[in-house]
Scaffold this motif. Structure first.
Motif, PDB file in Angstrom:
ATOM      1  N   PHE A   1       0.760  -1.138   0.030  1.00 46.56           N
ATOM      2  CA  PHE A   1      -0.044   0.061   0.207  1.00 46.56           C
ATOM      3  C   PHE A   1       0.722   1.190   0.037  1.00 46.56           C
ATOM      4  CE2 PHE A   1      -2.803  -3.226   1.542  1.00 46.56           C
ATOM      5  CZ  PHE A   1      -4.145  -2.946   0.808  1.00 46.56           C
TER       6      PHE A   1
ATOM      7  N   SER B   1     -13.756   4.103  14.639  1.00 48.94           N
ATOM      8  CA  SER B   1     -14.249   5.476  14.188  1.00 48.94           C
ATOM      9  C   SER B   1     -14.153   6.761  15.102  1.00 48.94           C
ATOM     10  CB  SER B   1     -15.609   5.191  13.392  1.00 48.94           C
ATOM     11  OG  SER B   1     -15.383   4.233  12.469  1.00 48.94           O
TER      12      SER B   1
ATOM     13  N   SER C   1     -11.494  11.732  17.086  1.00 58.36           N
ATOM     14  CA  SER C   1     -10.768  12.558  17.987  1.00 58.36           C
ATOM     15  C   SER C   1      -9.521  12.931  17.618  1.00 58.36           C
ATOM     16  CB  SER C   1     -10.706  11.854  19.349  1.00 58.36           C
ATOM     17  OG  SER C   1     -12.253  11.381  19.962  1.00 58.36           O
TER      18      SER C   1
ATOM     19  N   MET D   1      -2.394   5.074   7.419  1.00 62.72           N
ATOM     20  CA  MET D   1      -3.354   4.481   6.652  1.00 62.72           C
ATOM     21  C   MET D   1      -4.988   4.803   7.244  1.00 62.72           C
ATOM     22  SD  MET D   1      -3.912   0.595   5.138  1.00 62.72           S
ATOM     23  CE  MET D   1      -4.753  -0.330   6.633  1.00 62.72           C
ATOM     24  N   HIS D   2      -4.911   4.518   8.427  1.00 65.61           N
ATOM     25  CA  HIS D   2      -6.069   4.882   9.177  1.00 65.61           C
ATOM     26  C   HIS D   2      -6.452   6.573   9.371  1.00 65.61           C
ATOM     27  CE1 HIS D   2      -8.653   4.572  13.098  1.00 65.61           C
ATOM     28  NE2 HIS D   2      -9.284   3.811  12.161  1.00 65.61           N
TER      29      HIS D   2
ATOM     30  N   GLY E   1      -4.786   8.542   7.435  1.00 67.28           N
ATOM     31  CA  GLY E   1      -4.974   9.430   6.183  1.00 67.28           C
ATOM     32  C   GLY E   1      -6.382   9.255   5.467  1.00 67.28           C
ATOM     33  N   GLY E   2      -6.946   7.689   5.727  1.00 68.09           N
ATOM     34  CA  GLY E   2      -7.960   7.553   5.240  1.00 68.09           C
ATOM     35  C   GLY E   2      -9.462   8.219   5.799  1.00 68.09           C
ATOM     36  N   GLY E   3      -9.156   8.585   7.052  1.00 66.61           N
ATOM     37  CA  GLY E   3     -10.405   9.614   7.788  1.00 66.61           C
ATOM     38  C   GLY E   3     -10.070  11.012   7.206  1.00 66.61           C
TER      39      GLY E   3
ATOM     40  N   HIS F   1      -8.796  11.771   4.259  1.00 73.26           N
ATOM     41  CA  HIS F   1      -9.381  11.975   2.994  1.00 73.26           C
ATOM     42  C   HIS F   1     -10.829  11.863   3.029  1.00 73.26           C
ATOM     43  CE1 HIS F   1      -9.981  10.593  -1.229  1.00 73.26           C
ATOM     44  NE2 HIS F   1      -8.965  11.614  -1.432  1.00 73.26           N
ATOM     45  N   ARG F   2     -11.363  11.120   3.758  1.00 72.66           N
ATOM     46  CA  ARG F   2     -13.026  11.132   3.944  1.00 72.66           C
ATOM     47  C   ARG F   2     -13.533  12.507   4.358  1.00 72.66           C
ATOM     48  NH1 ARG F   2     -16.948   6.970   4.244  1.00 72.66           N
ATOM     49  NH2 ARG F   2     -15.703   5.961   2.786  1.00 72.66           N
TER      50      ARG F   2
ATOM     51  N   TRP G   1      -7.894   5.904  -3.930  1.00 75.95           N
ATOM     52  CA  TRP G   1      -8.683   5.593  -2.642  1.00 75.95           C
ATOM     53  C   TRP G   1     -10.075   4.648  -2.945  1.00 75.95           C
ATOM     54  CZ3 TRP G   1      -6.661   6.583   2.222  1.00 75.95           C
ATOM     55  CH2 TRP G   1      -5.668   7.705   2.265  1.00 75.95           C
TER      56      TRP G   1
ATOM     57  N   ARG H   1     -13.724   4.155  -1.729  1.00 73.73           N
ATOM     58  CA  ARG H   1     -14.659   4.661  -0.882  1.00 73.73           C
ATOM     59  C   ARG H   1     -15.643   3.405  -0.252  1.00 73.73           C
ATOM     60  NH1 ARG H   1     -14.869   9.771  -0.443  1.00 73.73           N
ATOM     61  NH2 ARG H   1     -16.620   9.904   0.411  1.00 73.73           N
TER      62      ARG H   1
ATOM     63  N   TRP I   1     -14.689  -0.634   7.750  1.00 70.90           N
ATOM     64  CA  TRP I   1     -13.948   0.478   7.524  1.00 70.90           C
ATOM     65  C   TRP I   1     -14.194   1.528   6.883  1.00 70.90           C
ATOM     66  CZ3 TRP I   1      -8.344   0.328   8.961  1.00 70.90           C
ATOM     67  CH2 TRP I   1      -7.668   1.371   8.441  1.00 70.90           C
TER      68      TRP I   1
ATOM     69  N   SER J   1     -16.642   4.819   7.551  1.00 73.90           N
ATOM     70  CA  SER J   1     -16.305   6.044   7.977  1.00 73.90           C
ATOM     71  C   SER J   1     -14.963   6.610   7.531  1.00 73.90           C
ATOM     72  CB  SER J   1     -16.517   6.279   9.707  1.00 73.90           C
ATOM     73  OG  SER J   1     -15.314   5.239   9.897  1.00 73.90           O
ATOM     74  N   ARG J   2     -14.247   5.719   6.832  1.00 72.78           N
ATOM     75  CA  ARG J   2     -12.786   5.933   6.710  1.00 72.78           C
ATOM     76  C   ARG J   2     -12.699   5.729   4.854  1.00 72.78           C
ATOM     77  NH1 ARG J   2     -11.826   2.605  11.713  1.00 72.78           N
ATOM     78  NH2 ARG J   2     -13.763   1.836  10.584  1.00 72.78           N
ATOM     79  N   ASP J   3     -11.917   6.233   4.268  1.00 75.70           N
ATOM     80  CA  ASP J   3     -11.391   5.823   2.940  1.00 75.70           C
ATOM     81  C   ASP J   3     -10.380   5.039   3.146  1.00 75.70           C
ATOM     82  OD1 ASP J   3     -13.457   7.171   1.713  1.00 75.70           O
ATOM     83  OD2 ASP J   3     -11.991   8.920   1.255  1.00 75.70           O
TER      84      ASP J   3
ATOM     85  N   ALA K   1      -5.905   2.628  -1.874  1.00 81.43           N
ATOM     86  CA  ALA K   1      -5.760   1.567  -3.028  1.00 81.43           C
ATOM     87  C   ALA K   1      -4.459   0.922  -3.142  1.00 81.43           C
ATOM     88  CB  ALA K   1      -6.012   2.166  -4.282  1.00 81.43           C
ATOM     89  N   PRO K   2      -4.392  -0.240  -3.246  1.00 80.90           N
ATOM     90  CA  PRO K   2      -3.054  -0.841  -3.297  1.00 80.90           C
ATOM     91  C   PRO K   2      -2.162  -0.313  -4.330  1.00 80.90           C
ATOM     92  CG  PRO K   2      -4.702  -2.573  -3.535  1.00 80.90           C
ATOM     93  CD  PRO K   2      -5.521  -1.142  -3.412  1.00 80.90           C
ATOM     94  N   ALA K   3      -0.839  -0.157  -4.316  1.00 85.45           N
ATOM     95  CA  ALA K   3      -0.015   0.051  -5.341  1.00 85.45           C
ATOM     96  C   ALA K   3      -0.207  -0.804  -6.461  1.00 85.45           C
ATOM     97  CB  ALA K   3       1.314   0.405  -4.766  1.00 85.45           C
TER      98      ALA K   3
END
Lengths: 228, 248, 481
Positions: free
Chosen positions: B19, B193, B198, B220-221, B223-225, B227-228, C444, C446, C455, C458-460, C463-465
């Motif tokens: 990833f 979540s 927080s 990853m966690h 960053g994903g948050g 980005h969302r 990403w 969604r 997962w 609530s979060r993105d 995507a794997p490379a």
């Protein structure tokens, strides 16, 4: 037929045989080095005062029986009470104090809570209105402002917990750095009476919204009078 | 005193491999910059932590044996760009394989020469990176297993402060978990979540442009948050920041 | 998932949706955790203090059988009546029996988790004994017919308005009685003082028992523990059988860290040590006079209820616990969901080990999954219990009994089978990445399918490379050569 005691102990022994308890370092407890020289009485008195004051308790100094009596009379007056329950004179360490308090118009209520179920409630009810409790102390602990009270004949438990004001008269030479130090000096202290209690400041609670409130069940006011 | 190592093996971790390869390349670049030859064993897989944390000890032990084999072709130190996976090898492999006559001793030997990336830079190489004249404002999130398992408290902060200096934002509750926790993030999604929320609030309040961590799992966690949320804040691995501190 | 696990998840969702609870928890747990940190910072040798306390507890558990036997003998020699309860039902039977034989109508109680564990109040009420909780928080809990939500701060989950409304509805309090927290506290003191003076029996738990003198140590801040154990004629103390130390020095070592961990205080206001009932005659040379007050009878009920079984499991270390609650305050999960969500008497990290330990994995192992294993609990434990390790032990045992969700049970061995075959792992990684990249937009994902959807709720998800690090690294090396 085995007894519950035997069955529980045997179950513990079985458990200990199988127990996977983490290995602990061997040897006796690692004693933290005491400060190079034992603290002086003066240092301990200062530390005690700071600790008890931080807990909303009060520290006084008085010389002589009459000096102590005057401080107590002042405290009683401030709390508008004229009656008290108390340890016996011999255990307060201030000879003639009870007589001196009588001369100040303070009335000692004596009691012996009966063992009889039907009389017991009446005995304790009679103490419900008493405004002040007076004790000595076996020791005072500099690190937390604690008073070590050892119960026994002439040294009741109620004087330090039932009335709204607790006054303890303590000879400064009874100051010790900490509970640990005291118990090192007197390893059998816990067995000295049916009750040994360490009182560190007034009764308090923070159950409702973490708001500190004093005097919920025990005394709201704790005064320590040091005698030299 | 042991001589300064000139060669290391990079155990890049499964998440970086698949990833976040950029974090792996950055780690190589930084290590080479400090004169260390980097060997990447090509048959490396996963340290086994997901199975270990899920309670699947036998599966975790199997993956641990594979990883031990992969990293035992040489006795060079092993550098891991993840506090969590390094903690797995250092603190959990020996216990997991304690009853294994063949692999138990190997696990201990591997544990003794395994380091998290920033730990290796500071504690072993003693590097002191040059300040970057410009770049984004950084906030540091302390990943739990590195922090509490390996004692990574000062090392990453020292490196980041060296490159960013005044461009360091204070992240409140930096040592509070972001809520990743591996399978926890899925199994206990709502709690995870809420923990992330927080963390994201704190990051956004800190005024940082980039949040930095030693672990891509947390990143990853987080960053994903971010980005969302559509946040402007970026999540980057400490190796990427050290490789290119001016990049935002 | 089992019904118990599903119910746990429902309670979690409800707790997370309760904004008032979230605010109250953040305030209380935050302050308690901050107080703890300050109290340990003020110690010159905090870590050595924790080591000493751990040594005291570990030493006691390692010879629990002989210490408990010694404790029982010494306590009996000083006039206590010692009872042994193998189960919660035994404890209820013994204590209601003591009350019935003495025709007790009213019992006052000092806060005790062990009595919650055995559900003593209900049993006493059924036996015709009115039971009054006297700890302010527990008094409120009892009025509300609620349950405590924290080991040491039972009404973390209630606001002052909640308490005021309750006092008005249940106690007929006036507006002045509930004007502020000191007024509400004063009202409780007044009402409870009347109960103390009437009660025929006092009931408490035990923080620590001291084996060599047969002593019981009970710490409280309010003083209710002292009144409970002084005013009524009969006192009954329920002792979890692991809560023992060999002697006074060990007691002091634990006390040094107990209150600091619980509330951030250097010590509790009252550290009350009882050694036998009231003595009617002084000691040798003390003359014929007896003590003027104290209970005539002191009963100690030693409770097993699964503890000795836990000793024989990998969870044994949890028996070192002194129930300070510090791990709750430190836990980011507890701080979000509070004590009730855990569903048992003991919440938080400690509860997630104690509950499955005492009451079985089937209904309780899911609790151990409500942790990110961040380790904050271990950092604050006054006796350095490795809680994350114990949570893992619960998970391990649950997995071996097929209690994990089916998809995880299927996925783990499959993942392991692939990850132990490096070539297969490379191939499968490439295939999975190619598949996953079909779902991406700008790097990403969604929305993920199946359980992984939790997962992307609530979060993105990244995507794997296109090319893995190892492949790309090898390609770069080859190009450089």
């Amino acid at each position: 037929m085995t007894s519950p005691r035997e069955r529980i102990l045997s179950s513990i022994r079985d458990g200990l045989l199988k127990a996977c308890l983490p290995a602990e370092p061997n040897g006796a407890a690692r004693r933290r080095p005491d400060s190079p020289a034992p603290p002086s009485v003066r240092e301990m008195a200062d530390r005690f005062s700071a600790a008890l004051t931080a807990l909303s308790g009060h520290v006084h100094h008085a010389a002589g029986t009459e000096g102590v009596a005057r401080v107590i009379a002042g405290i009683a007056g401030a709390h508008q009470t004229a009656s008290f329950i108390s340890w016996d004179d011999a255990h307060i360490g201030c000879p003639g104090l009870l007589a001196a308090l009588a001369a100040h118009g303070l009335e000692r209520v004596t009691y012996d809570v009966s063992g009889e179920p039907e009389r017991r409630a009446a005995d304790v009810h009679a103490l419900a209105g008493v405004g002040l409790g007076l004790t000595g102390a076996h020791a005072a602990l500099a690190d937390n402002g604690g008073l070590v009270l050892v119960g026994g004949p002439g040294r009741g438990r109620l004087a330090s917990v039932l009335p709204p004001v607790h006054v303890a008269v303590v000879d400064q030479r009874r100051l010790r750095p900490s509970l640990e130090a005291l118990l090192r000096e007197e390893p059998r202290l816990l067995d000295a009476g049916s009750n040994v209690v360490i009182v560190a400041g007034p009764s308090r609670t923070a159950d409702i919204e973490m708001t500190l409130t004093h005097g919920v069940h025990g005394p709201k006011h704790v005064h320590v009078i040091f005698t030299a | 005193m042991t001589p300064r190592p000139t060669r290391v093996q990079l155990f890049v971790t499964c998440l970086v491999d698949r990833f976040f390869p950029a974090a792996g390349h950055a780690a190589v670049e930084v290590l080479e910059r400090y004169g260390v030859e980097v060997h990447v064993p090509s048959d490396q897989t996963c340290c086994g932590q997901p199975a270990f944390n899920g309670g699947f000890a036998a599966d975790a032990a199997a993956m641990a044996r594979t990883t031990i084999d992969v990293l035992s072709h040489s006795v060079d130190p092993v550098v891991v760009p993840s506090g969590s996976c390094a903690d797995m090898i250092v603190n959990h492999y020996p216990g997991l394989l304690a009853g294994d006559a063949a692999y138990g001793p190997k696990a201990k030997a591997l544990a003794a020469r395994t380091y998290e990336f920033s730990q290796f830079l500071v504690d072993v190489l003693g590097v002191d990176p040059a300040a970057a004249p410009s770049g984004p404002t950084l906030a540091y999130h302390a990943s739990c297993h590195g922090l509490r398992g390996l004692g990574l408290r000062e090392q990453p902060r020292r490196l980041l402060h060296a490159v960013a200096g005044e461009r360091s934002a204070d992240l409140p509750d930096a040592e509070t978990c972001c809520g990743f926790g591996g399978l926890f993030a899925v199994k206990m999604g709502p709690i995870s979540s809420a923990m992330l929320d927080s963390k994201l609030d704190a990051i956004e309040r800190s005024g940082a442009d980039v949040v930095v961590a030693t672990d891509v799992s947390c990143l990853m966690h987080i960053g994903g948050g971010l980005h969302r949320r559509g946040s402007r804040v970026r999540a980057r691995h400490i190796a990427e920041v050290l490789a290119d501190p001016g990049h935002d | 998932m089992t019904e118990a696990a599903l119910a746990f998840h429902r309670r979690i969702d409800a707790a997370l949706a309760d904004a008032g609870l979230r605010r109250a928890l953040a305030l209380t747990a935050g302050r308690l955790a901050g107080g703890r940190a300050a109290a340990f910072d003020a110690l010159t040798d905090a870590d050595a203090c924790r080591d000493d306390a751990r040594r005291a507890r570990a030493g006691a558990i390692a010879r629990l059988d002989s210490l408990l036997d010694q404790f029982a003998r010494e306590a009996s020699a000083r006039g206590c009546t010692v009872h042994w309860a193998e189960t919660a039902a035994d404890a209820r039977r013994i204590i209601t029996g003591i009350a019935r034989e003495r025709n007790i109508r009213l019992a006052v109680k000092s806060k005790s988790m062990a009595t919650e564990e055995v559900e003593l109040n209900e049993a006493l009420e059924q036996a015709g004994v009115r039971v009054v909780e006297t700890d302010l928080g527990e008094f409120v809990v009892q009025l509300a017919a609620d349950r405590p939500s924290h080991i040491i701060a039972p009404i973390v989950h209630l606001s002052r308005q909640d308490v005021a409304t309750l006092f008005q509805e249940k106690l007929g309090a006036t507006a002045a009685d509930v004007a502020d927290i000191p007024s509400m506290t004063a009202l409780a003191r007044r009402l409870l003082r009347a109960e103390f003076l009437q009660a025929g029996m006092g009931i408490s738990g035990v923080n620590l028992a001291v084996a060599d003198t047969g002593s019981l140590c009970i710490v409280t801040n309010e003083g209710n523990g002292r009144l409970t154990s002084t005013l009524p004629r009969v006192h009954v103390a329920l002792l979890g059988l692991e809560r023992i130390v060999p002697g006074a020095a060990d007691l002091a070592a634990v006390l040094t860290v107990l209150a600091r961990s619980a509330t951030g205080q250097a010590s509790s206001v009252y550290t009350n040590v009882m050694t036998g009932p009231r003595r009617h005659h002084g000691g040798p040379g003390a003359g014929p006079a007896g003590e003027p007050d104290g209970p005539e009878e002191l009963h100690i009920v030693i409770l097993d209820n699964g503890r000795s079984r836990v000793l024989g499991t990998p969870l044994a270390e949890i028996l070192y616990c002194v129930r300070c609650g510090a791990c709750l305050n430190a836990c980011p999960v507890y701080r979000l969901i509070g004590g009730h969500a855990y569903g048992g008497v003991y919440p938080g990290p400690v509860g997630s080990v104690v509950m499955p330990g005492l009451h079985g994995l089937e209904d309780w192992s899911e609790l151990a999954h409500a942790s990110s294993l961040c380790g904050a609990c271990r950092d604050v434990c006054p006796v350095k219990i490795d809680l994350p390790h114990l949570l893992l032990e619960v998970r391990r045992e649950a997995a071996s009994r097929q209690l994990a969700p089916l998809w995880i049970r299927a996925a783990m061995p499959a993942y392991s089978a692939v990850a132990t075959r490096p070539r297969l792992y490379r191939w499968a990684g490439r295939a999975a990445a190619r598949l996953a990249r079909l779902l991406q937009q700008d790097g990403w994902i969604r929305r993920l399918p199946g359980p992984l959807g939790a997962w992307t709720a609530s979060r993105d998800f990244p995507a794997p490379a296109a090319r893995s690090f190892v492949e790309e690294h090898q390609a770069r090396k080859a190009a450089a050569r």
